[in-house]
Design an enzyme around this catalytic site. Structure first.
Site, PDB file in Angstrom:
ATOM      1  N   LYS A   8     -11.285   3.809   1.587  1.00 44.00           N
ATOM      2  CA  LYS A   8     -10.246   3.152   0.799  1.00 44.00           C
ATOM      3  C   LYS A   8     -11.006   2.364  -0.264  1.00 44.00           C
ATOM      4  O   LYS A   8     -11.734   1.421   0.047  1.00 44.00           O
ATOM      5  CB  LYS A   8      -9.437   2.229   1.703  1.00 44.00           C
ATOM      6  CG  LYS A   8      -8.177   1.707   1.104  1.00 44.00           C
ATOM      7  CD  LYS A   8      -7.426   0.827   2.093  1.00 44.00           C
ATOM      8  CE  LYS A   8      -6.682   1.668   3.103  1.00 44.00           C
ATOM      9  NZ  LYS A   8      -5.674   0.878   3.849  1.00 44.00           N
ATOM     10  N   GLU A  63       0.834  -1.201   0.000  1.00 41.87           N
ATOM     11  CA  GLU A  63       0.000   0.000   0.000  1.00 41.87           C
ATOM     12  C   GLU A  63       0.869   1.252   0.000  1.00 41.87           C
ATOM     13  O   GLU A  63       0.561   2.238  -0.670  1.00 41.87           O
ATOM     14  CB  GLU A  63      -0.916   0.022   1.220  1.00 41.87           C
ATOM     15  CG  GLU A  63      -1.985  -1.039   1.188  1.00 41.87           C
ATOM     16  CD  GLU A  63      -2.828  -1.023   2.440  1.00 41.87           C
ATOM     17  OE1 GLU A  63      -3.997  -0.595   2.336  1.00 41.87           O
ATOM     18  OE2 GLU A  63      -2.322  -1.410   3.515  1.00 41.87           O
TER      19      GLU A  63
END
Length: 124
Positions: free
Chosen positions: A99, A21
């Site tokens: 997200k 990420e």
């Protein structure tokens, strides 16, 4: 108290607990609700008498794009802090940070956190 709602702020960023990420990044979407007295702006029709929402849009996008947090909760808190610090007339802020594609195997949904912060809590 009146509210000003800004939804669909999108930016590509690097917040996440997983190494991929932080390296690859992902898309985020943020919604912000500001509690602010809009009575004067409703009478005068002047931008100076309201909150220029372009400020929080740009601040949120900048935070998403340039900061690396481990947790989406920290990202949401940083956006809330920016909003409360940007105008003393803002009494409360709600930030929903989403997200859009978390790297979880066999999961195609979204993950979001929603926080509420008040100016009084900042001062005390």
């Amino acid at each position: 108290m009146d509210t000003l709602e800004i939804s669909g702020i999108r930016a590509y960023g690097y917040t996440g607990a997983l190494p991929e990420e932080n390296a690859l990044g992902q898309w985020y979407e943020v919604d912000v609700t500001l509690w602010i007295d809009l009575a004067l702006a409703g009478q005068t029709d002047q931008l100076a008498d309201t909150y220029d929402y372009a400020q929080i849009i740009q601040a949120a996008q900048r935070l998403i794009e340039t900061e690396k947090f481990s947790l989406i909760e920290r990202l949401a808190a940083a956006i809330a802090d920016k909003a409360l610090g940007s105008d003393c007339r803002i009494e409360q802020v709600r930030v929903r940070a989403t997200k859009l594609s978390p790297p979880v195997p066999h999961f195609s949904g979204q993950v979001a956190v929603e926080i509420v912060r008040q100016r009084a809590a900042m001062l005390g």
